[in-house]
Design an enzyme around this catalytic site. Sequence first.
Site, PDB file in Angstrom:
ATOM      1  N   GLU A 153       0.854  -1.182   0.000  1.00  0.00           N
ATOM      2  CA  GLU A 153       0.000   0.000   0.000  1.00  0.00           C
ATOM      3  C   GLU A 153       0.900   1.246   0.000  1.00  0.00           C
ATOM      4  O   GLU A 153       1.844   1.291   0.778  1.00  0.00           O
ATOM      5  CB  GLU A 153      -0.910   0.033   1.226  1.00  0.00           C
ATOM      6  CG  GLU A 153      -1.932   1.146   1.125  1.00  0.00           C
ATOM      7  CD  GLU A 153      -2.916   1.176   2.303  1.00  0.00           C
ATOM      8  OE1 GLU A 153      -2.818   0.318   3.199  1.00  0.00           O
ATOM      9  OE2 GLU A 153      -3.774   2.062   2.299  1.00  0.00           O
ATOM     10  N   GLY A 189       3.419   2.322  10.757  1.00  0.00           N
ATOM     11  CA  GLY A 189       3.176   1.532  11.961  1.00  0.00           C
ATOM     12  C   GLY A 189       2.978   0.061  11.667  1.00  0.00           C
ATOM     13  O   GLY A 189       3.594  -0.800  12.292  1.00  0.00           O
ATOM     14  N   MET A 200       0.687  -2.871   8.660  1.00  0.00           N
ATOM     15  CA  MET A 200      -0.055  -2.993   7.415  1.00  0.00           C
ATOM     16  C   MET A 200      -1.000  -4.192   7.474  1.00  0.00           C
ATOM     17  O   MET A 200      -0.613  -5.285   7.851  1.00  0.00           O
ATOM     18  CB  MET A 200       0.946  -3.128   6.255  1.00  0.00           C
ATOM     19  CG  MET A 200       0.307  -3.298   4.903  1.00  0.00           C
ATOM     20  SD  MET A 200      -0.671  -1.820   4.436  1.00  0.00           S
ATOM     21  CE  MET A 200      -1.940  -2.598   3.453  1.00  0.00           C
ATOM     22  N   GLU A 201      -2.228  -3.941   7.032  1.00  0.00           N
ATOM     23  CA  GLU A 201      -3.329  -4.880   7.219  1.00  0.00           C
ATOM     24  C   GLU A 201      -3.476  -5.950   6.154  1.00  0.00           C
ATOM     25  O   GLU A 201      -4.578  -6.466   5.952  1.00  0.00           O
ATOM     26  CB  GLU A 201      -4.632  -4.075   7.284  1.00  0.00           C
ATOM     27  CG  GLU A 201      -5.077  -3.432   5.945  1.00  0.00           C
ATOM     28  CD  GLU A 201      -4.727  -1.965   5.794  1.00  0.00           C
ATOM     29  OE1 GLU A 201      -3.770  -1.522   6.437  1.00  0.00           O
ATOM     30  OE2 GLU A 201      -5.401  -1.256   5.015  1.00  0.00           O
ATOM     31  N   ASN A 202      -2.404  -6.332   5.448  1.00  0.00           N
ATOM     32  CA  ASN A 202      -2.501  -7.361   4.404  1.00  0.00           C
ATOM     33  C   ASN A 202      -3.393  -8.523   4.846  1.00  0.00           C
ATOM     34  O   ASN A 202      -3.288  -9.004   5.963  1.00  0.00           O
ATOM     35  CB  ASN A 202      -1.114  -7.916   4.091  1.00  0.00           C
ATOM     36  CG  ASN A 202      -0.058  -6.840   4.061  1.00  0.00           C
ATOM     37  OD1 ASN A 202      -0.107  -5.969   3.225  1.00  0.00           O
ATOM     38  ND2 ASN A 202       0.859  -6.886   5.014  1.00  0.00           N
ATOM     39  N   HIS A 254      -6.339  -2.068  15.276  1.00  0.00           N
ATOM     40  CA  HIS A 254      -6.591  -1.325  14.050  1.00  0.00           C
ATOM     41  C   HIS A 254      -6.389  -2.224  12.822  1.00  0.00           C
ATOM     42  O   HIS A 254      -7.263  -2.321  11.958  1.00  0.00           O
ATOM     43  CB  HIS A 254      -5.660  -0.106  13.991  1.00  0.00           C
ATOM     44  CG  HIS A 254      -5.804   0.729  12.763  1.00  0.00           C
ATOM     45  ND1 HIS A 254      -6.608   1.850  12.724  1.00  0.00           N
ATOM     46  CD2 HIS A 254      -5.274   0.608  11.527  1.00  0.00           C
ATOM     47  CE1 HIS A 254      -6.550   2.382  11.513  1.00  0.00           C
ATOM     48  NE2 HIS A 254      -5.751   1.638  10.759  1.00  0.00           N
ATOM     49  N   GLU A 255      -5.239  -2.868  12.759  1.00  0.00           N
ATOM     50  CA  GLU A 255      -4.955  -3.697  11.571  1.00  0.00           C
ATOM     51  C   GLU A 255      -5.921  -4.869  11.510  1.00  0.00           C
ATOM     52  O   GLU A 255      -6.396  -5.243  10.444  1.00  0.00           O
ATOM     53  CB  GLU A 255      -3.502  -4.192  11.570  1.00  0.00           C
ATOM     54  CG  GLU A 255      -2.437  -3.106  11.721  1.00  0.00           C
ATOM     55  CD  GLU A 255      -2.594  -1.931  10.760  1.00  0.00           C
ATOM     56  OE1 GLU A 255      -3.144  -2.116   9.665  1.00  0.00           O
ATOM     57  OE2 GLU A 255      -2.175  -0.808  11.125  1.00  0.00           O
ATOM     58  N   HIS A 270      -9.275  -3.821  10.150  1.00  0.00           N
ATOM     59  CA  HIS A 270      -9.277  -3.605   8.707  1.00  0.00           C
ATOM     60  C   HIS A 270      -9.788  -4.832   7.950  1.00  0.00           C
ATOM     61  O   HIS A 270     -10.200  -4.715   6.796  1.00  0.00           O
ATOM     62  CB  HIS A 270      -7.857  -3.292   8.211  1.00  0.00           C
ATOM     63  CG  HIS A 270      -7.521  -1.831   8.137  1.00  0.00           C
ATOM     64  ND1 HIS A 270      -8.366  -0.888   7.593  1.00  0.00           N
ATOM     65  CD2 HIS A 270      -6.399  -1.157   8.511  1.00  0.00           C
ATOM     66  CE1 HIS A 270      -7.775   0.301   7.643  1.00  0.00           C
ATOM     67  NE2 HIS A 270      -6.594   0.177   8.199  1.00  0.00           N
ATOM     68  N   GLU A 320      -9.743   4.137   6.434  1.00  0.00           N
ATOM     69  CA  GLU A 320      -8.885   4.589   7.531  1.00  0.00           C
ATOM     70  C   GLU A 320      -9.658   5.323   8.631  1.00  0.00           C
ATOM     71  O   GLU A 320      -9.509   5.014   9.806  1.00  0.00           O
ATOM     72  CB  GLU A 320      -7.721   5.437   7.002  1.00  0.00           C
ATOM     73  CG  GLU A 320      -6.748   4.671   6.112  1.00  0.00           C
ATOM     74  CD  GLU A 320      -6.158   3.417   6.765  1.00  0.00           C
ATOM     75  OE1 GLU A 320      -6.297   3.246   7.988  1.00  0.00           O
ATOM     76  OE2 GLU A 320      -5.560   2.608   6.033  1.00  0.00           O
TER      77      GLU A 320
HETATM   78  N1  B3K Z   1      -2.947   1.001   5.681  1.00  0.00           N
HETATM   79  C1  B3K Z   1      -1.652   1.130   6.256  1.00  0.00           C
HETATM   80  C2  B3K Z   1      -0.939   2.393   5.877  1.00  0.00           C
HETATM   81  C3  B3K Z   1      -0.310   2.355   4.555  1.00  0.00           C
HETATM   82  C4  B3K Z   1       0.496   3.604   4.312  1.00  0.00           C
HETATM   83  C5  B3K Z   1       1.007   3.669   2.939  1.00  0.00           C
HETATM   84  N2  B3K Z   1       1.840   4.843   2.740  1.00  0.00           N
HETATM   85  C6  B3K Z   1      -1.684   1.019   7.741  1.00  0.00           C
HETATM   86  C7  B3K Z   1      -2.974   1.373   8.367  1.00  0.00           C
HETATM   87  O1  B3K Z   1      -3.480   2.463   8.281  1.00  0.00           O
HETATM   88  O2  B3K Z   1      -3.548   0.515   8.970  1.00  0.00           O
HETATM   89 ZN    ZN Z   2      -5.432   1.768   8.779  1.00  0.00          ZN
END
Ligand code: B3K
Ligand code: ZN
Length: 881
Positions: free
Chosen positions: A128, A268, A270-272, A304-305, A308, A327
């Site tokens: 992302e 911080g 990433m929610e893959n 948070h993740e 998502h 977000e």
């Molecule tokens: N979605 C990611 C942030 C990605 C930032 C890319 N520059 C983490 C988050 O907001 O959960």
């Molecule tokens: Zn997020």
Amino acid sequence: MRTDTGQVFRLEDYRPSDYRITHTDLLFRLDPHATLVTAKLTVERRDGVAANAPLVLDGDGLVLESLGLNGAPLAGEGYTATPDRLEIRAVPAEKFFELEIVTKVSPVTNKALMGLYQSKGNYCTQCEAEGFRRITYYLDRPDNLSTFQVRIEARKAEAPVLLSNGNPVEHGDLADGWHYAVWHDPFPKPSYLFALVGGDLGSIHDTFTTASGRKVALGIYVEHGKEPLATYAMDALKRSMRWDEERFSREYDLDVFNIVAVSDFNMGAMENKGLNIFNDKYVLADPETATDVDYAGIEAVIAHEYFHNWTGNRITCRDWFQLCLKEGLTVYRDHEFSADQRSRPVKRIAEVRNLRSLQFPEDQGPLAHPVRPRRYKEINNFYTSTVYEKGSEVVRMIHTILGPEKFRAGMDLYFERHDGQAVTIEDFLACFAEVSGRDLTQFALWYHQAGTPRVTVTTSHDPATGDFEVNISQTVPPTPSEAVKKPMHIPLAFGLLGPNGDEMEMGSVEGAEVNDGVIHLTAASQTIRFRGVGSRPVLSLNRGFSAPIVLNQDLTKEDRLFLARHDSDLFNRWEALNSLFVEALIAAAAREKEGKPHDFDAALVEAAIEIAGNDGLEPAYRALALSLPSEADVAREIGNDVDPDAVRAARDALRREIGGKGRDAFRRIYDQHADSGPFSPDAASAGKRSLRNVLLDYLAAAEAAPELAALQFETANNMTDRAAALTVLAHQFPEHEATRKALAAFDARYRDNGLVMDKWFVVQATIPGAATLERVKSLTAHPAFSLMNPNRVRSLVGAFSSGNQTGFHRADGAGYQFLADIILSLDRHNPQVAARLATAFRSWRSMEEVRQLEARKALERINAEASLSRDVKDIVERTLA
Ligand code: B3K
Ligand code: ZN
């Protein structure tokens, strides 16, 4: 690196792609310098698209090895490949076809930390927003939803652990010491949610049984030897999973959920899908190395993740303009989670402090943009506090306006209607409009208009008629490219306090929609009349910070002190005292400039001391109430011609005044709240530590001596107390022998632990005063510091430039020039982090003229660099505009 091409992306230009990739089959052969990526894409031409329409795929710095179509190699004249784009003209006539693309990438030299890279020798990805195009050519846009099957091959000794999204399918050995693993993700997802990890990692495992009885295998992967530090994160994960079931009926959907912690990460976490990748700062914790703030941060980011998975992954964004769709909503959900796990009022106050210190300056400066922006040059620059935090406040207002039941019904409808889709803010709002029957057209301005609304309130009471009149007016200040604003729908939670401090009954109300304790302000100006109000009430307005506004209310000092003592709304109690502190500091800074002595209001000082000892309030709350507004908070309220040195002197003086008058009481409370028993990171214990540590700051100031802090530093049995003591020493007694000794001891003890050294860098980078710049410069040569690691950069350079008013804004401009140097050198390998650092200039126009000139010089020097990245160029240009 992507240099600026001047291209601007516009919301109104959105249109669906001619083709869709419905299934993505990936094969990775991992090698540090030459990883081969074979992508087999199932492509579908959309209905109505001409059969000869070219297929255009995104790339970013790619090297194409080979290209095949429906099983046969594709001749050179059938396509054009550049590092940034693959255009296929020889598209077959059938609706579906198969494209095979082989690319070669070099993870070890990828220092931008986007795409496939290595962190401490482990392979990992960050896609992302547009990192997938650094791996293979693709429709790298969030509205292309595809199932993924991923086969990873690697040298077993180098990468015994091989992970990707979805569920594990098979794994086994190959010749020559290689092995493989296959993962399948049945949930169609955009490419930004793709992830892969290959490495030699330790792990901890657990299980979670969902509400409907499915068993999910949970894993957290960390550096070998750090496994015990992941147990708190695992606990937070399980609590998050349960909470989302209980609060929103959202269950987890795969057989496994994995988290991997890496130490080189641009953000911080990433929610893959099914494979969250985390900055290790938000995974690793034990009492020896993590503070209470770290524990709370881990809990919030893990949640948070995880959240998502539904708000972001199952339902994703149609395009990047809709970023707040996932977000803002997910921040709202993690805020609610933390409020439920900890103390709701304390959490709310912390949120508002954060909003004011990060989002308000953004909204009031050159980088202001709507929660849903309409244009961007570089999308990574829009992962902002406005999109995240103000985006969350907007969702909170929907909750306030609709009430809990309708809000929940709207969320249910959203999940049901849009599961598996890539949607827009309009789709989201339509769900709430539908379940409530409310027209949300005006409310939607919160997404479209930038700027923090200013609300002005005057009141009058007529004892003869019992009428209490409240006049409320609103304006939204102009922001870049939006000069004229419309009035917003502002929900103001309120109460009327009678003379004894109790909530007053009110008779009829006219002049606005008022229900369930909320005034709905919808016009530029409205007069609301409460009838049957016997004696003059004190209006407690914007309770719980129900709307993210700047409120100017005609309250007297006495009214505020009254609210600070009696309001049943704990947020507004804090707010009343805080606003008195801000006022006192603004006045004191002005006197400072004129060379006049301070004359702080005795009643205010009394109120602060009283709150410290108020056992009816939880310690964490008292700690927040006693935390003076920061220098930056005061500077923001002053607004223009700010002299940071005067602000600092004023703040130091108020701290001395309160500390001096409260000394005995503070010392007693400090001793009473000493930790007994083993460390626990729970909110109540953390609250006691935070009260004590605020008091330590006052006591040191009152005594003008470092002994108590030095003693706490030496005897602390946890990082919270140790780091707090170190901060008091360094900030109040920077040149004292006790401080020198403590800093050296800390360095010797934690030198090899990057995350702990970050605290040491932050403490020193934020020492007030002009001399800190030299210290920061020499710390860039410390063995623990590296410009390659984003956490180190943020803790030293980021903390200095955005957390040190008197240091960064030195009148001679040396702070600005230092930051410019760092940005220019960082930009060569990591544009994203460089651009983030550059946002520290955003309030330059509010400074004194001398400083403004110096800031402009530094900005112009950056801007003149020919090979500037698109990321930094975008920020610098907007800041200078
Ligand atoms: N979605 C990611 C942030 C990605 C930032 C890319 N520059 C983490 C988050 O907001 O959960
Ligand atoms: Zn997020």
